[in-house]
Enzyme design. Structure first.
Site, PDB file in Angstrom:
ATOM      1  N   THR A 152       0.500  -0.975   0.122  1.00 17.42           N
ATOM      2  CA  THR A 152      -0.360   0.196  -0.062  1.00 17.42           C
ATOM      3  C   THR A 152       0.617   1.447   0.032  1.00 17.42           C
ATOM      4  OG1 THR A 152      -1.723  -1.484   1.501  1.00 17.42           O
ATOM      5  CG2 THR A 152      -1.685   0.921   1.072  1.00 17.42           C
ATOM      6  N   GLU A 444      -7.714  -6.652   3.290  1.00 20.25           N
ATOM      7  CA  GLU A 444      -7.237  -7.786   1.956  1.00 20.25           C
ATOM      8  C   GLU A 444      -9.214  -7.165   1.159  1.00 20.25           C
ATOM      9  OE1 GLU A 444      -5.381 -10.098   1.889  1.00 20.25           O
ATOM     10  OE2 GLU A 444      -4.203  -9.988   3.660  1.00 20.25           O
TER      11      GLU A 444
END
Lengths: 682, 682
Positions: A152, A444
């Site tokens: 990320t 997720e």
């Protein structure tokens, strides 16, 4: 802290004691706690829990009494200490991986080793060549290098293809140059990165000769192995305080043209040929597909037990807490009523109690199906149908991950509020647990984003069914059933037939799928304009799956052979409550789809659900007992097994609360803040 | 902390900058921010905000950068320092009460003086005799004595009559003996008590000659005025860490037969005659009734602006955040889409944006009605009808308090999640605000408990209407309308007629009221078995009230004369969105009551609401701007007015985060935890 005076020590709670009330609850039900616990956890896991708990309870480093009053630097440091100690105990006792995981579960907080022990090691295991295993994996397993998984970025979460960090192949010296071209390229939220890791698996856009090949994983050393200071060309740190998860050092990471050797690109699936400078493509994406399905199924399975912690605490406390006389009692000398007797408390807690079992059985079934399928594919038994089944499992796991983690997160907050005022105290044990769990709704796959994947899959399946080319899986079967019967309509007997309840949920999903298909394929509505419909569709489909899996689990021989008929009967009632309560909450969709009538909904609401609440009430405490959370793990005054709620709240406040060491100078004109601290001045 | 390298300082976010994106948003709408702000707040309040803000921003004691990393003792102490400084500034600048409140609002955290400045002073003002005013109130106003309001006990919250603490009149020496007969009698949750107060208003069961007269207020000194140590016979302290509100010292308090003089019983309304030893009854309960209505109306009014803080942050951030290309775009070079353009984000945020206005106008209208009524009653103008109207106001304020505070609390969490991953960072500014706000759902009447009061009132009104003896108020009017028309049915044009939307909400309330009346009075169902129905009924009625008040506010001359027609048109769309979105969410109740058809619901869902989202989208940023929260108050990277989201997140993480001062020793075999701290060992 002022000592507790003798006259205070002599005081007891008024009325029937918590311990007596819980004993009475346990005496009033014949649910077999131990058998149900073994069905949920297996005897092996319960024994393991006892064994690890006995070791951990004795270690003062794991003391939980002060952590919620600590500042973030102190908490983080303390958590590093716990992580180290668990590692040391693991070596001392020769713990297995399962025992190590159990120790972390019992500790109940994320530690700075968390992402090293999970994603870093998993990625190295799955994506390394034999040479890289020696170089990275073996050292990581020995904790000689400590790592994290850096995907990320500050500006890029859900959209992985949009990552900005680059890894540019330099053919002249056979290296990759890792670089952060902008501020939004900074890696962000990376667990274990902020203060702990000295290595990172960095997902970066591979560039060869000016051409982009998408995100790939690279092992990058970021800190000196001796001084632990960042290397030249690396800017790294912790991203600051969060709503929860404050014992984890989520970090940021920026690179300034950092060179790494060719061997640092994880090369099991795709690689750069250092001689030809060519990109070598991966064989198949199926494995990644499979891993994601596995991880999401784990979240579904865990969501049941995560929620069960809150339900355990609230159910026990609401049995001990008494407030107001029953308005309709004729016995005016009756004491106050247990809060758990109030219908407004039952309607909040019991459907969640049912959901703990529903989600647990669903998660377990998902994982079994996934494993069966992997075995078949490995032996080549099912050929292409195995891939098709995996696609089905993948899509349904997306929807179930979203539904399960949302149900658990929102359910924990419902449990906290069901504890009334005391739910707000950290000593309730729910708030901190909830705050740490919340990221599960985002990671997720963000729960809202994931619903698009489910919808896309359902639309695709509906097109296949309409064209008569559907593969043989459950999703296509329910779509086909609807197509075959929609003209004659449905008449499901939801009040008296359990199989019909499942069928009504299937009908609703199928109807919503074909409606969405019409809007998208025929009316040509834009994808964006349909996102709300897709979210509803995914939720409906996931609710169907949970209801179906719960139904099958309740009547499976695995269940009926493991528990006695009385306990099985209570489990059956929990199934009906979960299903009918969900149906009633979503009633608009059920009768616009023609699955049920308005009269059925009204009867469900006014009769069936209320009756089920009455029937489950006597068994509530034994049902939560069967989850077998040790008090040490729950760390809750309100949820104590023995019911001594008020004594424990008082002990913690009066004797363990560091705030009570300070003596304030309360007057506004005095710049002294605390009398017994020298420098505490305004 | 490592200094930020030059190459990092040179980095900018990629793509269009946040400042450019927000500017474009503001350029694309003609909503008059200043006029709308004045309508919401008045010019006077906005000027006051500027004036106080200018003073506070300069004071380093109010610095907000470190507080979320502090441990609880440090945070509490720092908050005491802030409270003292605000008091000092108040004296220095001669602030009015409104200016003092503004300063606390801008600070944005509860302080240890909080309950002294509110409930303690208010109670002393309302319930003292002239003699007691001199003795207690005047000294409290000078902060010579610092107090709190001690009602709730460890075992007793909602049920005030069940309080255990006793005040026994001793006729021999004309004193009261304050005593805690059990552990559950301990005062608990009392704000400002834990470390700060030296006095408390204690609610205790008055006992004279063995007879109980119910809870009454007593002023009790609990700590020494010089040493600040607890007095003999008093055990007092802070109750420990909480989910939020950690800058407040909520406390516990136990008494061991503590004697207090006769004058310490607050005696304006009821008292003990020291000569005859007789209890003298209070004249009327109307005043208390009124105060509670006032307090709850305040919570309704505040719930709008509380929620607006979250909506402001999320709306601005979702305008800056971009993720994925639009799936249907034909321009493949288009950058990523602003998150605010996604329908699934709009459907979460815009109904909440509408709710901020709806709740604000409703709260204001409630307070106006209350004040009008108080004036009428004071002048004797309305006689008994004034009391009747107050009863109506009281009941409706209970339901609205529950609906408003639940909407705000749950809405803030929706806003936080709409910010995706970064919403979890404390720098989002939503999490801490949400955590501090949560007690509003429990105090001043637990939101679930309160719904019983609304239901009781509605049943009573329905009985009066049925008997033809109804007083003339809005509640009875809507019940009567339903009774008159129910046989012919309703046909409300909710899609095209705003007044019909309001009428449909009224119809649903009335229908549910008469259904509940039938179950209770005719079918003789028990009160407990109907609590779920009562909760739904109260929610339905409260939603009706909000829709009605919003409707009237939008079309009132106060509104239309204050803002231009374009801005008024947007406000009108917000009304429709709030009403139709609520109607759609509760659609089952609307069509079982016959207020609308299934086809209308479907059209609302698929057409009307989506169209309103499109229409509101261009004005979203200007609408939140009109709430006029200063950046200093929001304390949010994501919600900055200038849109420099990523720079601010990075600045805070990299340069203000104390965790980054520590250098870990990361190896599990080393018992050293932090290299640059000497004693930091496992």
């Amino acid at each position: 802290m002022a000592p507790v005076p003798e006259w205070v020590k002599a005081l007891k709670p008024t009325g029937p004691q918590g311990s007596e009330l819980l004993q009475k609850e346990r005496d009033g039900s014949n649910v077999s706690v131990d058998k149900l616990a073994e069905l949920l956890h297996t005897k092996e896991v319960l024994d393991r829990q006892q064994k690890i708990l006995a070791i951990m309870e004795k270690e003062s480093v794991f003391d939980k009494t002060q952590i919620l009053s600590m500042g973030r630097p102190e908490r983080l440091k303390a958590s590093l200490g716990k992580a180290k100690r668990i590692h040391q105990l693991r070596q001392q006792y020769g713990w297995t991986q399962e025992e190590f995981i159990m120790a972390n579960d019992l500790l109940g907080e994320p530690t700075p080793y968390g992402l090293h022990a999970s994603m870093f090691l998993v990625t190295l295991r799955n994506q390394t060549t034999p040479e890289q295993q020696k170089l990275f994996l073996e050292r990581a397993e020995r904790y000689e290098i400590i790592g994290c998984y850096a995907q990320t970025e500050l500006g890029h979460g859900s959209n992985v293809q949009g990552l900005e960090t680059t890894a540019t192949w330099d053919p002249t010296d056979k290296t990759f140059v890792i670089h952060s071209p902008s501020l939004t390229a900074s890696k962000w939220w990376i667990g274990s990165l902020g203060r702990t890791a000295n290595h990172a698996v960095v997902m970066a856009q591979l560039i060869i000769d000016g051409k982009r090949y998408g995100p790939h994983p690279f092992v990058v050393q970021i800190r000196d192995l001796k001084t632990h200071e960042p290397l030249e060309g690396v800017h790294v740190g912790d991203i600051g305080p969060k709503f929860g998860y404050n014992t984890m050092d989520n970090g940021f990471l920026l690179f300034n043209h950092l060179k790494i050797p060719h061997v640092n690109m994880l090369a099991r699936f795709s690689r750069v040929d250092p001689v030809t400078n060519n990109y070598v493509r991966p064989a198949s994406a199926t494995l990644v597909y499979g891993t994601m399905t596995w991880v999401r199924s784990t979240i579904v399975l865990q969501s049941g037990s995560v929620l069960a912690r809150g339900v355990t605490i609230a159910t026990r406390y609401c049995s001990v807490r008494r407030q107001f006389q029953d308005r309709d009692t004729t016995n005016k000398k009756a004491g106050e009523n247990q809060v758990l007797n109030y219908k407004m408390v039952q309607i909040r807690l019991f459907p969640l109690l049912a959901a703990t079992f529903a989600l647990h059985f669903t998660g377990r079934r998902m994982m079994e199906m996934y494993e069966e399928n992997q075995r078949q594919m490995a032996t080549g038994g099912s050929g292409n149908s195995g891939v098709v089944l995996l696609a089905d499992l993948h899509a349904t796991s997306c929807g179930l991950k979203a539904l399960g983690s949302s149900t658990a997160a929102e359910g924990l907050e419902v449990c906290r509020r069901a504890c009334g005022g005391h739910g707000y105290s950290s000593y309730s044990g729910i708030g901190p647990w909830y705050a740490d769990y919340l990221p599960n709704t985002t990671w997720e796959g963000d729960n809202y984003m994931l619903t698009q994947q489910v919808a896309r899959y359902l639309l695709k399946s509906a097109r296949a069914v309409s064209a008569g080319k559907a593969p043989d899986n459950d999703t296509c079967r329910i779509l086909k059933t609807y197509l075959d019967r929609r003209d004659m309509g449905a008449a499901f007997d939801i009040l008296d037939d359990d199989a019909d309840i499942v069928a009504a949920f299937a009908w609703r999903t199928a109807r919503m799928t074909f409606e969405a298909l019409k809007h998208h394929d025929i009316e040509k509505r834009s994808w964006n304009s349909m996102l709300i419909d897709f979210y509803r569709l995914s939720t409906a489909h996931s609710q169907y799956l949970v209801v179906k899996n719960f139904y099958e689990a309740v009547f499976s021989t695995a269940t009926t052979s493991a528990i006695d008929p009385d306990t099985a009967a209570v489990l059956h009632k929990l199934f009906r409550l979960y299903a009918l309560h969900t149906l009633e909450r979503e009633s608009a969709e059920f009768f616009t789809s023609g699955a049920v009538t308005i009269r059925q909904i009204t009867l469900t609401q006014t009769k069936a659900v209320v009756k089920l609440l009455d029937e489950i009430r006597p068994h509530a405490v034994r049902l939560v007992d069967s989850w077998k959370f040790p008090d040490w793990q729950l760390d809750s005054s309100l949820g104590r097994y023995d019911g001594n709620v008020y004594q424990d709240l008082f002990l913690r406040a009066s004797e363990q609360n560091p705030v009570n060491k300070m003596t304030f100078d309360p007057y506004p004109w005095s710049n002294v803040l605390v009398k017994n601290e020298r420098e505490s001045k305004l």
